[in-house]
Design a protein around this motif. Structure first.
Motif, short mmCIF file in Angstrom:
data_model
loop_
_atom_site.label_atom_id
_atom_site.label_comp_id
_atom_site.label_asym_id
_atom_site.label_seq_id
_atom_site.Cartn_x
_atom_site.Cartn_y
_atom_site.Cartn_z
N GLY A 1 0.80 -1.22 0.00
CA GLY A 1 0.00 0.00 0.00
C GLY A 1 0.83 1.27 0.00
O GLY A 1 0.28 2.38 0.12
N ALA A 2 2.14 1.15 -0.15
CA ALA A 2 3.03 2.31 -0.08
C ALA A 2 2.73 3.31 -1.20
O ALA A 2 2.46 2.92 -2.33
N GLU A 3 2.80 4.59 -0.83
CA GLU A 3 2.67 5.66 -1.82
C GLU A 3 3.98 6.43 -1.99
O GLU A 3 4.11 7.24 -2.91
N SER A 4 4.92 6.18 -1.10
CA SER A 4 6.25 6.78 -1.22
C SER A 4 7.29 5.71 -0.94
O SER A 4 7.14 4.92 0.00
N VAL A 5 8.34 5.68 -1.77
CA VAL A 5 9.35 4.60 -1.68
C VAL A 5 10.73 5.19 -1.84
O VAL A 5 10.94 6.11 -2.64
N ILE A 6 11.70 4.64 -1.09
CA ILE A 6 13.09 5.00 -1.29
C ILE A 6 13.86 3.74 -1.68
O ILE A 6 13.74 2.69 -1.03
N ASP A 7 14.62 3.82 -2.76
CA ASP A 7 15.42 2.72 -3.28
C ASP A 7 16.85 2.93 -2.78
O ASP A 7 17.60 3.75 -3.31
N LEU A 8 17.22 2.20 -1.73
CA LEU A 8 18.52 2.37 -1.08
C LEU A 8 19.57 1.49 -1.76
O LEU A 8 19.39 0.27 -1.85
N GLY A 9 20.66 2.09 -2.23
CA GLY A 9 21.64 1.36 -3.01
C GLY A 9 21.11 1.12 -4.40
O GLY A 9 21.15 0.01 -4.93
N CYS A 10 20.62 2.19 -5.02
CA CYS A 10 19.82 2.09 -6.25
C CYS A 10 20.61 1.69 -7.48
O CYS A 10 20.05 1.22 -8.47
N GLY A 11 21.95 1.87 -7.47
CA GLY A 11 22.73 1.54 -8.67
C GLY A 11 22.27 2.35 -9.85
O GLY A 11 22.17 3.58 -9.79
N GLU A 12 21.99 1.68 -10.96
CA GLU A 12 21.57 2.36 -12.18
C GLU A 12 20.07 2.64 -12.22
O GLU A 12 19.52 3.03 -13.24
N CYS A 13 19.38 2.45 -11.10
CA CYS A 13 17.96 2.81 -10.94
C CYS A 13 17.01 1.96 -11.78
O CYS A 13 15.97 2.45 -12.25
N ARG A 14 17.31 0.68 -11.95
CA ARG A 14 16.38 -0.19 -12.66
C ARG A 14 15.07 -0.33 -11.88
O ARG A 14 13.99 -0.27 -12.46
N LEU A 15 15.16 -0.53 -10.56
CA LEU A 15 13.95 -0.62 -9.75
C LEU A 15 13.26 0.74 -9.69
O LEU A 15 12.03 0.83 -9.80
N THR A 16 14.03 1.79 -9.51
CA THR A 16 13.46 3.14 -9.45
C THR A 16 12.61 3.43 -10.67
O THR A 16 11.51 3.97 -10.57
N LYS A 17 13.13 3.09 -11.84
CA LYS A 17 12.40 3.33 -13.09
C LYS A 17 11.07 2.58 -13.09
O LYS A 17 10.03 3.11 -13.51
N LEU A 18 11.10 1.35 -12.60
CA LEU A 18 9.87 0.55 -12.55
C LEU A 18 8.86 1.17 -11.59
O LEU A 18 7.65 1.21 -11.87
N LEU A 19 9.35 1.68 -10.46
CA LEU A 19 8.45 2.27 -9.47
C LEU A 19 7.86 3.60 -9.96
O LEU A 19 6.71 3.92 -9.64
N LEU A 20 8.63 4.35 -10.72
CA LEU A 20 8.12 5.62 -11.25
C LEU A 20 6.91 5.41 -12.15
O LEU A 20 6.07 6.31 -12.30
N ASP A 21 6.82 4.24 -12.76
CA ASP A 21 5.72 3.95 -13.68
C ASP A 21 4.42 3.60 -12.97
O ASP A 21 3.37 3.50 -13.62
N GLN A 22 4.47 3.41 -11.64
CA GLN A 22 3.29 2.96 -10.91
C GLN A 22 2.46 4.15 -10.44
O GLN A 22 2.95 5.02 -9.74
N LYS A 23 1.17 4.16 -10.80
CA LYS A 23 0.29 5.27 -10.44
C LYS A 23 0.10 5.38 -8.93
O LYS A 23 -0.11 6.47 -8.40
N GLN A 24 0.13 4.24 -8.24
CA GLN A 24 -0.08 4.23 -6.79
C GLN A 24 1.00 5.04 -6.07
O GLN A 24 0.74 5.63 -5.01
N ILE A 25 2.17 5.09 -6.63
CA ILE A 25 3.32 5.69 -5.94
C ILE A 25 3.47 7.15 -6.34
O ILE A 25 3.67 7.47 -7.52
N ARG A 26 3.39 8.02 -5.36
CA ARG A 26 3.45 9.47 -5.62
C ARG A 26 4.86 10.02 -5.53
O ARG A 26 5.17 11.05 -6.12
N LYS A 27 5.74 9.35 -4.78
CA LYS A 27 7.08 9.88 -4.54
C LYS A 27 8.08 8.74 -4.53
O LYS A 27 7.88 7.72 -3.86
N VAL A 28 9.18 8.90 -5.28
CA VAL A 28 10.23 7.89 -5.35
C VAL A 28 11.57 8.57 -5.13
O VAL A 28 11.88 9.58 -5.78
#
Length: 322
Positions: free
Chosen positions: A140-167
């Motif tokens: 149910g998270a609406e805000s997420v932090i990707d710790l140790g993100c590297g090249e931001c592969r996960l970050t990119k995936l999370l940015l595409d999710q409408k549920q998530i307002r802040k990454v």
């Protein structure tokens, strides 16, 4: 199946004392489709040359499988070709061999094999990212932090999710963050997406107030890169100071390494790994985290379960006790 001939010339006919040229003339001939020849040359030229003349990223794994997957898996010099293709990136070579072996990407002789070609499986990395994304959404998270993100592969995936307002994405390496900006097309990103994203350079072993205030923290294939002496500092930063309601952490399962025939016994999967936990090690560590910092945890596996060693990746989804 090609015929290959080579010849070597003197460096300069007027000065024979200079000796032979370090270069050769090579002729390759065969009765093949042009497309096949080009695929072979695309893979083999850097193998002959022993280097690629540009920065090598993980995208090269997909390129090699795209151009070589239909013939490379069954080639008698497969391992030598792959390791020379990734001469200075042995972890990429191992990843490629994993995918060629595990994913069954080839069917060499369709006429003799009447079985249907199996649907190509997602790579382990993509399975991992999908599992983490689904766990984030399920929390149910609406805000997420990707710790140790590297090249931001996960970050990119999370940015595409409408549920998530802040990454937010944090990494200790400024170079990795620059590569991440390229992967995310940061300079041309639309304003809504850019406002949703925060990039930060930070170490996971030092307290940082910027880590706080997020519903969920993701720590994907990071903990095994941390020196054991620094692990307590990491634990406090993530589970006490940041204190997200949900923490999702993945790490390799050391027992599964027995399935990698090209990995010497006792060797870790990556030369930067400081340790790798067995399933029991991971279970004990998660129980310790829960008792010390007030979380509950659900442990699941990611990837194919071989029935003996478990899955290649283990994931813990920690939920903060109310």
């Amino acid at each position: 199946g090609y015929t290959v001939s080579t010849s070597k010339n003197t460096l300069d006919g007027k000065f024979p004392e200079w000796g032979d040229s370090p270069y050769i003339d090579l002729e390759i001939s065969g009765n093949v489709r042009l497309a096949d020849l080009l695929n072979h040359l695309y893979v083999l030229i850097p193998v002959f040359d022993r280097q690629k003349h540009y920065f090598i990223s993980e995208d090269e794994i997909d390129k090699l499988i795209s151009h070589g997957g239909k013939w490379l898996s069954g080639h008698p010099a497969r391992n030598e070709i792959i390791y020379r293709y990734f001469l200075v990136k042995k972890s990429y070579a191992r990843n490629t061999l994993n995918r060629l072996t595990i994913d069954d990407v080839i069917d060499d002789d369709a006429e003799e094999n009447e079985k249907k070609i199996p649907e190509k499986k997602l790579s382990l990395n993509m399975q991992r990212l999908e599992a983490v994304k689904n766990a984030v959404l399920a929390s149910g998270a609406e805000s997420v932090i990707d710790l140790g993100c590297g090249e931001c592969r996960l970050t990119k995936l999370l940015l595409d999710q409408k549920q998530i307002r802040k990454v937010a994405a944090a990494d200790v390496s400024a170079r990795e963050l620059e590569k991440a900006k390229t992967r995310l097309h940061y300079d041309t990103m639309n304003e809504h997406r850019k406002n949703k994203l925060t990039l930060m350079q930070a170490s996971l072993t030092y307290r940082d107030k910027r880590f706080s205030g997020y519903d969920c923290a993701c720590v994907i294939e990071v903990v095994e890169h941390i020196e054991l002496l620094r692990l307590p500092a990491f634990e406090r930063n993530v589970f006490e100071f940041a204190g997200a309601k949900t923490v999702i952490l993945t790490t390799p399962n050391r027992e599964y390494n027995d399935n990698y025939e090209f990995l010497p016994e006792g060797q870790l999967r990556h030369n930067d790994h400081r340790f790798e936990w067995t399933r029991e090690d991971f279970r004990q560590w998660t129980e310790y985290i829960c008792q010390k910092f007030g979380y509950t945890v659900v442990i699941t596996g990611i990837g194919d379960d071989d029935g003996v060693h478990g899955t290649p990746t283990q994931m813990g989804v920690f939920t903060k006790c109310v």
